[in-house]
Design an enzyme around this catalytic site. Structure first.
Site, PDB file in Angstrom:
ATOM      1  N   GLU A  46      60.397  27.545   9.019  1.00  0.00           N
ATOM      2  CA  GLU A  46      59.966  28.866   8.564  1.00  0.00           C
ATOM      3  C   GLU A  46      58.894  28.741   7.482  1.00  0.00           C
ATOM      4  O   GLU A  46      57.937  29.507   7.467  1.00  0.00           O
ATOM      5  CB  GLU A  46      61.153  29.675   8.033  1.00  0.00           C
ATOM      6  N   ASP A  85      63.036  36.632  12.446  1.00  0.00           N
ATOM      7  CA  ASP A  85      62.391  35.948  11.321  1.00  0.00           C
ATOM      8  C   ASP A  85      61.091  36.608  10.877  1.00  0.00           C
ATOM      9  O   ASP A  85      60.882  36.810   9.686  1.00  0.00           O
ATOM     10  CB  ASP A  85      62.126  34.480  11.672  1.00  0.00           C
ATOM     11  N   LYS A 105      63.727  28.854  16.005  1.00  0.00           N
ATOM     12  CA  LYS A 105      65.026  28.263  16.354  1.00  0.00           C
ATOM     13  C   LYS A 105      64.849  26.828  16.806  1.00  0.00           C
ATOM     14  O   LYS A 105      63.814  26.465  17.354  1.00  0.00           O
ATOM     15  CB  LYS A 105      65.673  29.029  17.510  1.00  0.00           C
TER      16      LYS A 105
END
Length: 166
Positions: A46, A85, A105
């Protein structure tokens, strides 16, 4: 054109399995997910995405965990909420604007992503089933709003590394 496919990674960061912290954008005006001083990343993957969204000039704006999508949990059969996200708005080479919802993911949690010979644990299989329910809801949500939904794995983010089904 998909501008997120060829991320560059700091080699030191690749050593960490998980990371969590506050992201400080260089371009806070591009962030539409609330307070740009309180952006949380929950993994190095992320973090890498956030850096790319913040620094890539084709990215017009982005937000982290900006919407909640109801779905039915396949294990409990209860309604619950999925929080993707990212939402990203970008401009392609022709000047056309696009909006995408993005989930980050591990490949083992994405059905069909790993080679056939990779063994999945029961936990991985359960994660895939749960993710399929979330992503079906996300696809419906996005379609109603003229957006695309995409799942990025480590193989998309760190495209120079080995692994993944091509």
């Amino acid at each position: 054109m998909r501008v997120y496919h060829n991320f560059l990674i700091n080699k030191e960061m690749a050593k960490f399995k998980t990371m969590k912290g506050q992201f400080k954008p260089k371009n806070p005006s591009k962030y539409f997910g609330g307070d740009p001083s309180s952006i949380t990343y929950r993994s190095s993957w992320e973090f890498t995405c956030m850096q790319t969204f913040d620094e890539n000039p084709m990215i017009l704006g982005w937000g982290s965990e900006t919407c909640a999508i109801p779905y039915i949990n396949p294990f409990t059969r209860r309604s619950t909420v999925y929080i993707p996200d990212f939402v990203v708005v970008y401009e392609d080479r022709n000047g056309k604007k696009h909006a995408e919802m993005i989930e980050v993911k591990p490949a083992k949690e994405v059905p069909g992503m790993l080679a056939e010979n990779k063994k999945l644990t029961p936990k991985d299989k359960a994660a895939q089933l749960l993710n399929m329910a979330k992503w079906e809801a996300a696809n419906r949500f996005c379609k109603k709003r003229g957006m695309q939904f995409r799942v990025l794995t480590e193989f998309h983010i760190y495209s120079g590394m080995k692994g993944g089904k091509k």
